[in-house]
Structures are given as C-alpha cells and as structure tokens.
Design an enzyme around this catalytic site. Structure first.
Site, PDB file in Angstrom:
ATOM      1  N   GLU A 371      57.462  10.976   0.608  1.00  0.00           N
ATOM      2  CA  GLU A 371      56.481  10.284  -0.236  1.00  0.00           C
ATOM      3  C   GLU A 371      57.046  10.072  -1.636  1.00  0.00           C
ATOM      4  OE1 GLU A 371      54.004   9.058   1.177  1.00  0.00           O
ATOM      5  OE2 GLU A 371      54.025  10.171   3.030  1.00  0.00           O
ATOM      6  N   THR A 372      56.734   8.919  -2.219  1.00  0.00           N
ATOM      7  CA  THR A 372      57.369   8.482  -3.461  1.00  0.00           C
ATOM      8  C   THR A 372      56.447   7.521  -4.185  1.00  0.00           C
ATOM      9  OG1 THR A 372      59.542   8.623  -2.395  1.00  0.00           O
ATOM     10  CG2 THR A 372      59.438   7.334  -4.402  1.00  0.00           C
TER      11      THR A 372
END
Length: 562
Positions: A371-372
C-alpha cells in the site's frame, strides 16, 4: 462500492479525437483534465488535495503544500502511508531550473544481523511484527525538502492536519473498506495499541463516520515545536525504540538518531525525445527506464494500443527488466549497481534481441503490491514535486508505539536472506524499495510530474503512462484511465526465482480477440483486483503556460488547481 473494489471499468464513449487513431477508436477518460495557471495539487484524497491547495493560495511553495498534504494523508489514509514509513521525491526547482532527487528511506537496525535469521532457519523476514521494522524516513524527508525548497513555517504547514486529527474527518468509502479489511487482522494477531489508535468503539471506521486521531495530532505538534529532532531524538524516539525492543525487535535510539536522508541525482533515458527521470536504487525506478529503452526499438505508430502485439512486447520487456531488478537492484552504499550499463542503449538492444514471437520464461520472482500514496504539486514559482510515501504491506508492521498515533513500516521484509545477493540483509542497510516517483522533461524544460502506486506494478505503470502519452497520443487524464497491463511472477520468498511465464493481468477494456491472440503466443491471462495502483499527474503546458492536472478514477483522488 463494488465498482471501486473491482477496479475494473469499461471505456467510455467520449469523443476525444486526438487519441482515437492510435487506440483503435476507443477512448478512456472518465473526466476532463484540470487546467490552472498558478498551481495544481493532485493527491489520492480530496481533502488532502484541498489542504495542499490552501497552502499554495497562501503563497507557499509546492514543497510546503506537498508536506501539508502528505501529513494529511498520513492521518486520512493510514492504510497507505504515514510518518512510520519512508519517502522519495523528485523536485523540479523553478528557480535553478534543475532536477533534484531525495532518498528519504530508512536503514535496518545496526544490531540485527543476518546470522540472527539464518541461525533460526528463517528463509524470509516476516511481514509483520518487530523484525521487518526499519528506520522511518518520512519526517526527515519533510525537513530536508523544506530546508531546501520551503518558505512557510512548519507550524502553518502542519496546522491543517493537526486540526483534522483533533476535530475529525469523514472516512471515505475506499479507505473505510481497506481499514475494515486490515485493522481486525492486526487486532486478531494481538498487536498492541492498534484498537486504541484506529478504531471507533472497538470497530474499524466505516464510510461516512467521523474519525479522530488526537495522538497523531499531538505527535505532529511535537514535530512543529522540536523539528525533525523531536522525532529522531528524545521522547518520540525513545517511545518507538522501547516499544520495538519490548516486542522482540532491534531498532534502537542510536538507529534513529543517526538517520539521514540522501540527496541523489535522478537518472534518465531519452524516449523518443522525452527525458524520463527516476531515482537510482535502492528503489526500482530504473526498471521503468530499462523497459522504455527496450520498447523504443519498436514503431508503435504502427502498433495500436491494446493490440496483442502491444501487450506482448510490453510484457516481454518487463520480464527482461525485472530479471535485472532481481539481480542488481539494492542499496548502492553496499552494492555497486551497474546503473550506467543497465540504462545504456547498447544494453537495451542486446536485451531486445531476446524477445521473440512467443511468451518467454520468467525467472525473476515478484515482491508485492504494497500500500502506497503518490502525490504531485506544482506552484506559481514554476516548482514541481513528484512525491511518493508508504508504510509498505497493508498498513505496515502492526507495530503501533503507544500514544503516538501511527504504525511503523515493514520495509525490512523486502531484504533477501540468501547470502551473497545484492539485496541480502546487512545491518544499517536500506532495503530494496518498491515506491518510485517519476518526472519527464523535454528540451531541458519540465514536462510531466507523475507516479503510479502499487508495488511491483509501479515501473510497469510508469512505462505505460509514458507510452500512452508519447506513443498513443492520449491526454493526461486519458493516459491514467486507459486499461492497464500488469505482469506478475509466482509468489515466492524474497530473492527466490519464480518459474514459468508468470501471468498477465488485464483490466477490462481489452478485446477478447486480443486475449485469445495473447494466449496463442503462450501468455497466461488473468484478472486481479487492486493491483493497478493509483495515478496522479501534473503536466506543464509550455505553449499556453498553464498546468494540466489528472487523477484517475480507481481511487478517491482529486486534482485541483487555481
């Protein structure tokens, strides 16, 4: 909600004639580009975009606005980022007319050795818990950026995020889904302080609920008063390291106190007259450049977007670049990565010769779709910043230091435990990183600041965006909304090779006849949810002297300007 989660969509029948001849008559924009003269902010959350825009309107620089928006995202999108994670940025400075690169990623604990893992028979660093925790670099990254390019006081920059933390904000549909998926798992594993920090009455926040995180607001306030040292030395640092060591980890106060970010020179290849810029390893940015170098040898004016030939060549170029990624990419303080050779046109030609008419065997393995958040900002002074920030897998390691309001990253999971590899674990070493910002210049002028989220997909996404604009004539919004191609290997421990040809994931919008043709070439075709990332971009229109902004439809993002 179902449409958001599947991240699959059919191309709309809007008539943008500039791209139709090159994309077999199909267009993909969900909305128009955002046009503005004085500044644009593009982030994955509308409220964060508005925070950044408010800073620009007060006369702040793009860097001031980016820090403000990133702090807000750390509060509002803890599933993707936060001050427990790392940061990378590329800045086009309007004053000096030059590009600058910042590597604000943290290093492994100095007291943790490879022998610790191997003596216990471990073949992979765990994804969760204290062992994958490396030094969080984001806060130091903020202050490095601010010291070089900022103008407003940090108090004013962080004030909106502090206010939202204390007063609350409504949780969006997509983030509510991700929190509902992640938080119960951390709690079920017995990780401390997760429920106190991230739940409402013991349950993960749901869409529309007002969520507060006063502990994070307090941490931000301490950073305002004490600067970066308030985070890396003193009370906050002691709280972090005491907690990690109590949980069985190795991060120490000395690890935090000795942390530094690194200003680096971005590296580039020229793709049909456009200079595409990435940061050198320990990130994977040069994989996008290697792909483009290989693909430049084909004439895509005669190969339509979405055709079997287009997808085949793209996938085969990806395989070759990722084989080099698995072999060479690592912290350049510990390993001499042959960047110049990998990015040379001669090397690309040699690699291109390996591409045939059928799907080749793939032996590079994969990392993960961590996740980013990605964001970009442009200001009235001609400065543009391409910034990416992340906690990695899920929300991070599950390690939430008491009373601080954030989770620490689990980037250390990406080290290899196989002795002798470029990315093999060592004390004080930066792990291989998936998060990469990108920038494009043309004729030594700024052209495009952009990024695409999504683990292994990121270099592929970068290459796709450049091709969509340069080869297929799409505008900025259409380039991000066009259906995407993602090639993945087999899920294997870090450092272990995958076998076979891997699987090509295609979003809806590609013709079934094309899929059949790809299968005939030996490609295995599949579908997947959530791997295609999220795209933000700002283009400088030199002819009209305006900015163009875009934010795709796969997430909650917004581009806005003034």
């Amino acid at each position: 909600m179902k449409k958001l989660l599947t991240l699959l969509f059919l191309p709309l029948t809007l008539t943008f004639s500039f791209a139709q001849d090159r994309v077999t008559g199909k267009t993909f924009s969900t909305r128009s580009e955002v046009l503005a003269k004085s500044g644009v902010v593009a982030t994955s959350h509308p409220l964060a975009t508005q925070v950044g825009l408010s800073i620009l309107k007060k006369g702040g620089t793009a860097i001031d606005a980016a820090i403000a928006a990133n702090a807000t995202l750390g509060l509002m999108e803890p599933t993707g980022c936060g001050i427990g994670g790392d940061l990378f940025a590329i800045v086009w400075d309007g004053k000096t007319q030059k590009l600058y690169g910042l590597n604000a990623s943290g290093r492994s604990p100095k007291s943790l050795t490879l022998e610790y893992f191997t003596s216990r028979g471990m073949t992979k660093i765990p994804a969760l818990g204290p062992l994958p925790v490396s030094v969080p670099g984001a806060v130091d990254g903020w202050f490095e950026l601010h010291g070089k390019f900022g103008s407003m006081k940090m108090k004013d920059i962080l004030s909106p995020a502090i206010q939202y933390a204390n007063d609350g904000f409504p949780v969006t549909e997509l983030i509510g889904y991700y929190m509902g998926r992640s938080i119960p798992r951390y709690i079920a594993k017995g990780f401390k302080n997760v429920a106190e920090t991230y739940t409402i009455n013991g349950e993960a926040p749901k869409e529309g609920q007002l969520f507060k995180n006063p502990a994070l607001g307090s941490t931000y306030s301490k950073i305002v008063k004490g600067g970066r040292d308030a985070f890396y030395k003193g009370e906050i640092a002691k709280t972090i390291t005491d907690f990690i060591q109590e949980e069985g980890g190795f991060l120490s106060e000395e690890d935090l106190a000795s942390h530094t970010s690194t200003w680096v020179d971005p590296v580039s290849v020229n793709y049909r007259g456009y200079d595409v810029w990435e940061l050198p390893p320990n990130g994977q940015g040069i994989a996008a450049l290697q792909m483009l170098n290989i693909l430049e040898g084909y004439d895509f004016s005669k190969i339509p977007f979405g055709s079997a030939e287009h997808i085949h060549l793209f996938v085969e170029a990806k395989k070759l670049a990722f084989e080099d990624r698995a072999k060479y990419y690592a912290d350049m303080d510990f390993y001499d990565v042959p960047v110049e050779t990998l990015l040379s046109k001669d090397y690309a030609e040699k690699r291109r010769q390996l591409i045939g008419n059928g799907a080749s065997t793939y032996e590079a393995g994969e990392i993960s779709a961590g996740e980013t958040i990605y964001m970009t900002v442009a200001d009235q002074y001609g400065t543009m910043i391409s910034l990416i920030q992340s906690n990695y897998r899920g929300m991070g390691s599950g390690m939430v230091p008491p009373g601080l309001g954030f989770m620490l990253q689990d980037r250390g999971e990406l080290f290899s435990l196989i002795p002798g590899q470029a990315n093999t674990y060592e004390p004080g070493k930066r792990p291989f990183h998936t998060i990469i910002p990108a920038f494009v210049t043309k004729d030594d002028k700024p052209f495009l600041s952009f990024g695409v989220m999504g683990g292994d997909f990121q270099p592929q996404g970068h290459a796709e965006i450049v091709m969509n604009i340069v080869d297929f004539g799409m505008n900025l919004q259409e380039a991000g909304d066009a259906p995407r191609i993602d090639h993945g290997g087999s899920s294997t421990p870090t450092g272990q090779p995958a076998t076979g040809r891997g699987e090509v994931h295609l979003e809806s919008g590609f013709d079934y006849q094309v899929i059949r043709a790809l299968m005939s070439k030996g490609h295995k075709i599949g579908y997947s949810r959530g791997i295609y990332g999220g795209y933000q971009a700002i283009m400088w229109d030199d002819k009209n002297e305006i900015y163009r902004g875009a934010s795709e439809s796969r997430k909650d993002g917004q581009a806005a300007g003034y």
